[in-house]
Design a protein around this motif. Structure first.
Motif, PDB file in Angstrom:
ATOM      1  N   ASN A   1      -3.763   6.204  -3.716  1.00 49.38           N
ATOM      2  CA  ASN A   1      -2.986   5.083  -4.250  1.00 49.38           C
ATOM      3  C   ASN A   1      -2.804   4.003  -3.192  1.00 49.38           C
ATOM      4  N   ALA A   2      -2.445   4.425  -1.980  1.00 46.30           N
ATOM      5  CA  ALA A   2      -2.237   3.470  -0.889  1.00 46.30           C
ATOM      6  C   ALA A   2      -3.535   2.715  -0.595  1.00 46.30           C
ATOM      7  N   LEU A   3      -4.637   3.418  -0.619  1.00 47.27           N
ATOM      8  CA  LEU A   3      -5.933   2.780  -0.360  1.00 47.27           C
ATOM      9  C   LEU A   3      -6.261   1.740  -1.424  1.00 47.27           C
ATOM     10  N   TYR A   4      -6.116   2.109  -2.699  1.00 47.56           N
ATOM     11  CA  TYR A   4      -6.434   1.176  -3.787  1.00 47.56           C
ATOM     12  C   TYR A   4      -5.529  -0.053  -3.773  1.00 47.56           C
ATOM     13  N   VAL A   5      -4.234   0.175  -3.647  1.00 48.27           N
ATOM     14  CA  VAL A   5      -3.293  -0.946  -3.619  1.00 48.27           C
ATOM     15  C   VAL A   5      -3.538  -1.793  -2.372  1.00 48.27           C
ATOM     16  N   GLY A   6      -3.772  -1.137  -1.246  1.00 46.68           N
ATOM     17  CA  GLY A   6      -4.028  -1.852   0.003  1.00 46.68           C
ATOM     18  C   GLY A   6      -5.280  -2.718  -0.067  1.00 46.68           C
ATOM     19  N   ILE A   7      -6.326  -2.224  -0.696  1.00 47.26           N
ATOM     20  CA  ILE A   7      -7.551  -3.017  -0.835  1.00 47.26           C
ATOM     21  C   ILE A   7      -7.285  -4.254  -1.682  1.00 47.26           C
ATOM     22  N   GLY A   8      -6.589  -4.081  -2.782  1.00 47.65           N
ATOM     23  CA  GLY A   8      -6.258  -5.222  -3.642  1.00 47.65           C
ATOM     24  C   GLY A   8      -5.431  -6.257  -2.904  1.00 47.65           C
ATOM     25  N   GLU A   9      -4.423  -5.804  -2.174  1.00 42.99           N
ATOM     26  CA  GLU A   9      -3.572  -6.716  -1.394  1.00 42.99           C
ATOM     27  C   GLU A   9      -4.367  -7.405  -0.291  1.00 42.99           C
ATOM     28  N   PHE A  10      -5.230  -6.656   0.360  1.00 42.66           N
ATOM     29  CA  PHE A  10      -6.032  -7.230   1.441  1.00 42.66           C
ATOM     30  C   PHE A  10      -6.916  -8.366   0.909  1.00 42.66           C
ATOM     31  N   VAL A  11      -7.575  -8.126  -0.202  1.00 46.63           N
ATOM     32  CA  VAL A  11      -8.457  -9.147  -0.778  1.00 46.63           C
ATOM     33  C   VAL A  11      -7.648 -10.382  -1.176  1.00 46.63           C
ATOM     34  N   VAL A  12      -6.543 -10.167  -1.891  1.00 46.97           N
ATOM     35  CA  VAL A  12      -5.759 -11.293  -2.398  1.00 46.97           C
ATOM     36  C   VAL A  12      -5.002 -12.015  -1.280  1.00 46.97           C
ATOM     37  N   VAL A  13      -4.288 -11.276  -0.447  1.00 48.33           N
ATOM     38  CA  VAL A  13      -3.411 -11.906   0.540  1.00 48.33           C
ATOM     39  C   VAL A  13      -4.155 -12.271   1.828  1.00 48.33           C
ATOM     40  N   THR A  14      -4.839 -11.312   2.418  1.00 48.23           N
ATOM     41  CA  THR A  14      -5.463 -11.565   3.718  1.00 48.23           C
ATOM     42  C   THR A  14      -6.726 -12.413   3.590  1.00 48.23           C
TER      43      THR A  14
ATOM     44  N   ALA B   1       0.840  -1.210   0.000  1.00 45.30           N
ATOM     45  CA  ALA B   1       0.000   0.000   0.000  1.00 45.30           C
ATOM     46  C   ALA B   1       0.871   1.254   0.000  1.00 45.30           C
ATOM     47  N   PHE B   2       1.854   1.283   0.882  1.00 45.12           N
ATOM     48  CA  PHE B   2       2.648   2.506   0.990  1.00 45.12           C
ATOM     49  C   PHE B   2       3.785   2.597  -0.023  1.00 45.12           C
ATOM     50  N   ILE B   3       4.476   1.505  -0.273  1.00 44.05           N
ATOM     51  CA  ILE B   3       5.618   1.566  -1.200  1.00 44.05           C
ATOM     52  C   ILE B   3       5.143   1.671  -2.646  1.00 44.05           C
ATOM     53  N   VAL B   4       4.236   0.783  -3.057  1.00 43.78           N
ATOM     54  CA  VAL B   4       3.699   0.864  -4.423  1.00 43.78           C
ATOM     55  C   VAL B   4       2.815   2.103  -4.549  1.00 43.78           C
ATOM     56  N   GLY B   5       2.100   2.446  -3.459  1.00 50.74           N
ATOM     57  CA  GLY B   5       1.311   3.681  -3.468  1.00 50.74           C
ATOM     58  C   GLY B   5       2.169   4.895  -3.749  1.00 50.74           C
ATOM     59  N   TRP B   6       3.367   4.930  -3.140  1.00 53.91           N
ATOM     60  CA  TRP B   6       4.297   6.033  -3.409  1.00 53.91           C
ATOM     61  C   TRP B   6       4.744   6.007  -4.870  1.00 53.91           C
ATOM     62  N   GLU B   7       5.034   4.821  -5.377  1.00 51.49           N
ATOM     63  CA  GLU B   7       5.463   4.692  -6.777  1.00 51.49           C
ATOM     64  C   GLU B   7       4.403   5.273  -7.716  1.00 51.49           C
ATOM     65  N   LEU B   8       3.154   4.934  -7.475  1.00 51.43           N
ATOM     66  CA  LEU B   8       2.059   5.443  -8.317  1.00 51.43           C
ATOM     67  C   LEU B   8       1.904   6.954  -8.162  1.00 51.43           C
ATOM     68  N   TYR B   9       2.072   7.449  -6.938  1.00 55.19           N
ATOM     69  CA  TYR B   9       2.051   8.893  -6.699  1.00 55.19           C
ATOM     70  C   TYR B   9       3.140   9.579  -7.521  1.00 55.19           C
ATOM     71  N   TYR B  10       4.336   9.018  -7.494  1.00 56.08           N
ATOM     72  CA  TYR B  10       5.475   9.557  -8.224  1.00 56.08           C
ATOM     73  C   TYR B  10       5.230   9.550  -9.741  1.00 56.08           C
ATOM     74  N   LEU B  11       4.694   8.432 -10.239  1.00 54.80           N
ATOM     75  CA  LEU B  11       4.500   8.292 -11.682  1.00 54.80           C
ATOM     76  C   LEU B  11       3.311   9.078 -12.219  1.00 54.80           C
ATOM     77  N   PHE B  12       2.206   9.083 -11.481  1.00 59.33           N
ATOM     78  CA  PHE B  12       0.965   9.655 -12.001  1.00 59.33           C
ATOM     79  C   PHE B  12       0.527  10.940 -11.314  1.00 59.33           C
ATOM     80  N   GLN B  13       1.255  11.353 -10.274  1.00 61.51           N
ATOM     81  CA  GLN B  13       0.914  12.554  -9.510  1.00 61.51           C
ATOM     82  C   GLN B  13      -0.518  12.496  -8.960  1.00 61.51           C
ATOM     83  N   THR B  14      -0.952  11.307  -8.604  1.00 59.72           N
ATOM     84  CA  THR B  14      -2.246  11.123  -7.965  1.00 59.72           C
ATOM     85  C   THR B  14      -2.023  11.092  -6.454  1.00 59.72           C
ATOM     86  N   PRO B  15      -3.034  11.400  -5.679  1.00 58.00           N
ATOM     87  CA  PRO B  15      -2.843  11.472  -4.222  1.00 58.00           C
ATOM     88  C   PRO B  15      -2.300  10.170  -3.622  1.00 58.00           C
TER      89      PRO B  15
END
Length: 167
Positions: free
Chosen positions: A132-145, A114-128
């Motif tokens: 990004n952390a929320l979207y990536v975190g939700i995907g990871e939560f569903v798949v992993v947890t 959520a935070f590391i890939v979220g930062w990457e997406l922030y850097y690449l796309f200038q999105t909040p």
């Protein structure tokens, strides 16, 4: 070459190939802002056998080579995977080997990605960053947890299978 080294190299290669193949097979949901990277279930294998860490990081590197995000994803993604793996191993060592500790360990990949890939997406796309952390975190939560802990805890019940996984 002794049997243990051959076994380690073989299982490391298999895990790396499985991670890369799963990511590429589901590439339509494995990259970008909203992602459900099915291969992330394999990250929980280090809860069973910590020596799978090498194969998982290599698999993430291979999976991210054709990433639409470019070369930065070949660096940032595997780094997030490594952080997640270190968290999982630490939980296993400190809390023990049980379904409950597996669930706790599953939050490592959620938070790291959520935070590391979220930062990457922030850097690449200038999105909040928070978005990004929320979207990536939700995907990871569903798949992993949600899915991953069910799969891996089912595996943990089969001692013969666990013995086959060990290196």
């Amino acid at each position: 070459m002794e049997k243990n080294k051959v076994q380690f190299i073989t299982k490391t290669a298999l895990i790396a190939a499985a991670y890369a193949a799963l990511t590429l097979s589901f590439s339509f949901i494995s990259y970008r802002e909203v992602q459900f990277r099915i291969a992330e279930i394999l990250v929980l294998f280090v809860f069973i056998e910590p020596k799978y860490a090498t194969g998982l990081v290599l698999g993430c590197i291979l999976a991210n080579l054709p990433s639409p995000l470019g070369v930065i994803d070949v660096i940032v993604g595997p780094f997030a995977t490594l952080v997640a793996i270190l968290f999982i191993i630490a939980i296993r060592k400190t809390v023990g080997y049980s379904k409950n500790s597996l669930i706790i360990a599953s939050f490592g990949p959620v938070i790291a990605n959520a935070f590391i890939v979220g930062w990457e997406l922030y850097y690449l796309f200038q999105t909040p960053l928070w978005m990004n952390a929320l979207y990536v975190g939700i995907g990871e939560f569903v798949v992993v947890t949600v899915v991953g802990t069910v799969v891996v805890s089912s595996m943990m019940k089969n001692q013969r299978f666990i013995e086959k996984l060990s290196i």
